[in-house]
Design a protein around this motif. Structure first.
Motif, short mmCIF file in Angstrom:
data_model
loop_
_atom_site.label_atom_id
_atom_site.label_comp_id
_atom_site.label_asym_id
_atom_site.label_seq_id
_atom_site.Cartn_x
_atom_site.Cartn_y
_atom_site.Cartn_z
N THR A 282 0.84 -1.20 0.00
CA THR A 282 0.00 0.00 0.00
C THR A 282 0.88 1.25 0.00
O THR A 282 1.85 1.33 0.73
CB THR A 282 -0.91 0.01 1.24
N GLU B 206 -8.17 -3.81 -7.67
CA GLU B 206 -7.39 -4.78 -6.91
C GLU B 206 -8.00 -6.16 -7.08
O GLU B 206 -9.22 -6.33 -6.98
CB GLU B 206 -7.36 -4.41 -5.43
N HIS C 64 -1.15 -7.53 -4.06
CA HIS C 64 -0.22 -7.25 -2.95
C HIS C 64 0.77 -8.40 -2.84
O HIS C 64 0.50 -9.41 -2.19
CB HIS C 64 -0.99 -7.07 -1.64
#
Length: 578
Positions: A336, A404, A429
């Motif tokens: 992030t 995402e 991620h």
């Protein structure tokens, strides 16, 4: 502010050397200033421990700037008309003289380099600063720049707020809900509170902050700005204004000001300092009140195309080739705050043409892009990434951005969309580019489908850039740290390596701005065969390295060799990547 702590200590030493204060007075004042959350210099003058004139001389000696007394100074009439009063008051600046293309300005805060930048932009003149006491500047502005309105400076705002507003922090009783809401709105719209919130927002824009954090504590409110990835403290509103300030921010962002038990989200659009900026606002209930975080979304900071990202030649060519493909999936990975969205938006801006239908699914929509259809995910009503993506596929899209890939359903739909003639861009991620392949398979995507659809995986970080004004040559390489990370010190042979020092221009941190570094993995036939065989991400990384892929840590160290960042800053964001 924490960023000026070193300067405060140095100025304190100068005052001791001159015999104006002693060590005991300095230490006691330092503790008091820290407890009050203000600068040591300001505390010493406010409490009359040090005369303003002596403080001005001490600051001028430290900065090697010329001091000036304004008590009997009269400016030229043309100077009075040159700069608006509100700007001079905000920066506590006073115009002294103009000679050709040069303007001499007296500053109450000699560390305020943003004042010089703004005054240069406003006047088009080269600005030379002098040091003066805040009191003398305020009095001179009062004499020569009269204003019928009162309370326009931050000191006046705080003074008016302390005397005119008393805000309670107890929960409202049910019988008095309507009355309490009216009182909250009235206090939130009071002139001192409105001006105070405006000052907070303007300061964030002037300093180039990415976030504003307003955090209620037991006996104070903590105000911090995130600048270049680091949080820096700033003088905060008084505790008794907590309710009014938070209510003002909630009103501006369209939230329910009476609801303080659950988190809320809102959005503000403001126009200031010559630009239009969106603020994404979130509140979070804490034991001392609601914490507010504002993410500043400046569309002017978006890159107009891929080339503007400043990639190295190999990474640029690989990314350019990937987004030019008619179908397939591109995965951008990183933690992030590593700039993934900015990278994807840069790709979209390059692809955005009248003959192309681009649809995005985002949570939340950060920047509104002209000519692109953007969908805001809302899981509370059932509009998830997966459901939105299904609907988007019925909208005849050419290019799809999925904010995402969070679950197996979204991953599966995205891969199938890539196989059926769409170009899909999404984020994950993971720590590195090869890890994106393992992550997708772990989410249930068949290796055969992934091998057929994936055209590129990319990992990125934002590394802090050394301040060009104060960076210094490193005296010796940090050999222990290099050994710890398994880095051969010989790679720095023949290079000039720099480290952070700190100056007023970079808020004392030694860094100014950030740079995206990227590890780009192009999926070719050999890597596709590796995916089908189920080889590990480490093996894929080894194959890619032989084909010229540069690992994240190596790119970071390369930037250190080039003098753009420091070794510590490079390892700070890439230390775990090999």
């Amino acid at each position: 502010m924490a960023a000026k702590k070193g300067y405060s200590e140095a100025i304190g030493n100068i005052l001791m050397k001159k015999g104006i204060i002693n060590r005991e007075q300095l230490d006691a004042a330092g503790e008091d200033a820290k407890g009050a959350g203000i600068l040591l210099e300001k505390h010493l003058v406010t409490k009359r421990i040090v005369p303003p004139a002596e403080m001005t001389l001490a600051i001028s000696e430290y900065l090697r700037m010329t001091p000036i007394r304004l008590a009997h100074f009269t400016p030229d009439d043309q100077l009075v008309k040159l700069i608006p009063r509100d700007i001079l008051l905000r920066h506590l600046a006073f115009p002294v003289s103009r000679c050709g293309g040069s303007l001499t300005i007296a500053l109450g805060d000699a560390f305020d380099m943003f004042a010089l930048d703004e005054l240069h932009t406003l006047t088009g003149l080269e600005v030379t600063p002098l040091v003066a006491s805040e009191q003398e500047i305020a009095e001179a502005l009062e004499r020569f720049f009269p204003d019928e309105s009162t309370g326009t400076g931050i000191e006046d705002i705080l003074k008016d707020a302390d005397s005119d507003l008393e805000i309670g922090h107890e929960p409202a009783q049910d019988d008095d809900d309507n009355q309490n809401i009216e009182m909250m709105i009235e206090s939130a719209e009071g002139a001192p509170v409105v001006r105070m919130v405006n000052v907070i927002l303007l300061e964030a824009l002037r300093t180039g902050a990415s976030d504003i954090h307003l955090e209620p504590q037991e006996k104070a409110i903590r105000l911090r700005y995130r600048i270049d990835g680091s949080l820096l403290e700033s003088p905060s509103p008084p505790k008794n204004l907590q309710g009014a300030v938070l209510s003002r921010m909630k009103l501006m962002s369209g939230m329910d000001i009476a609801e303080r038990r659950i988190p809320q989200d809102g959005r503000i659009k403001i126009r200031a300092l010559g630009k239009e900026v969106d603020l994404r606002v979130n509140t979070l209930p804490t034991i001392f009140g609601e914490k507010v975080v504002m993410r500043i979304l400046d569309r002017s900071s978006l890159m107009p195309n891929l080339a503007a990202l400043g990639l190295d030649e190999t990474a640029y060519r690989t990314m350019k080739h990937a987004i030019s493909q008619p179908h397939g999936i591109l995965l951008v990975t990183g933690p992030t705050g590593s700039g993934k969205t900015t990278t994807l938006y840069s790709c979209l801006q390059e692809l955005n043409k009248p003959e192309v239908n681009i649809v995005t699914c985002e949570d939340p929509v950060e920047y509104q892009l002209e000519g692109i259809n953007q969908v805001q995910i809302n899981s509370f009503v059932g509009l998830t990434f997966a459901s939105a993506l299904r609907s988007v596929l019925r909208q005849s899209p050419d290019i799809i951005l999925v904010g995402e890939t969070r679950d197996s359903e979204t991953a599966e739909i995205g891969v199938k969309a890539a196989l059926t003639g769409h170009l899909v861009l999404s984020t994950l991620h993971t720590n590195d580019a090869p890890g994106a392949i393992t992550r997708m398979i772990d989410m249930g995507v068949e290796p055969s489908l992934l091998a057929s659809s994936l055209i590129l995986a990319q990992a990125q970080r934002l590394v802090r850039k050394l301040c060009a004004a104060c960076k210094t040559k490193i005296k010796s390489l940090p050999l222990k740290k290099l050994k710890l990370y398994g880095i051969d010190p010989k790679i720095f042979d023949g290079c000039t390596v720099y480290e952070a020092k700190g100056c007023p221009k970079c808020h004392g941190g030694g860094f100014k701005g950030r740079l995206a570094i990227m590890e780009v993995l192009r999926i070719d036939k050999e890597i596709r065969r590796g995916i089908l065989k189920g080889i590990s991400s480490r093996e894929i990384a080894g194959m890619a390295a032989k084909k010229g892929m540069i690992m994240l840590r190596d790119i970071g160290l390369l930037k250190a060799r080039e003098g753009i960042t420091s070794i510590d800053a490079a390892l700070e964001v890439t230390g775990g990547s090999e």
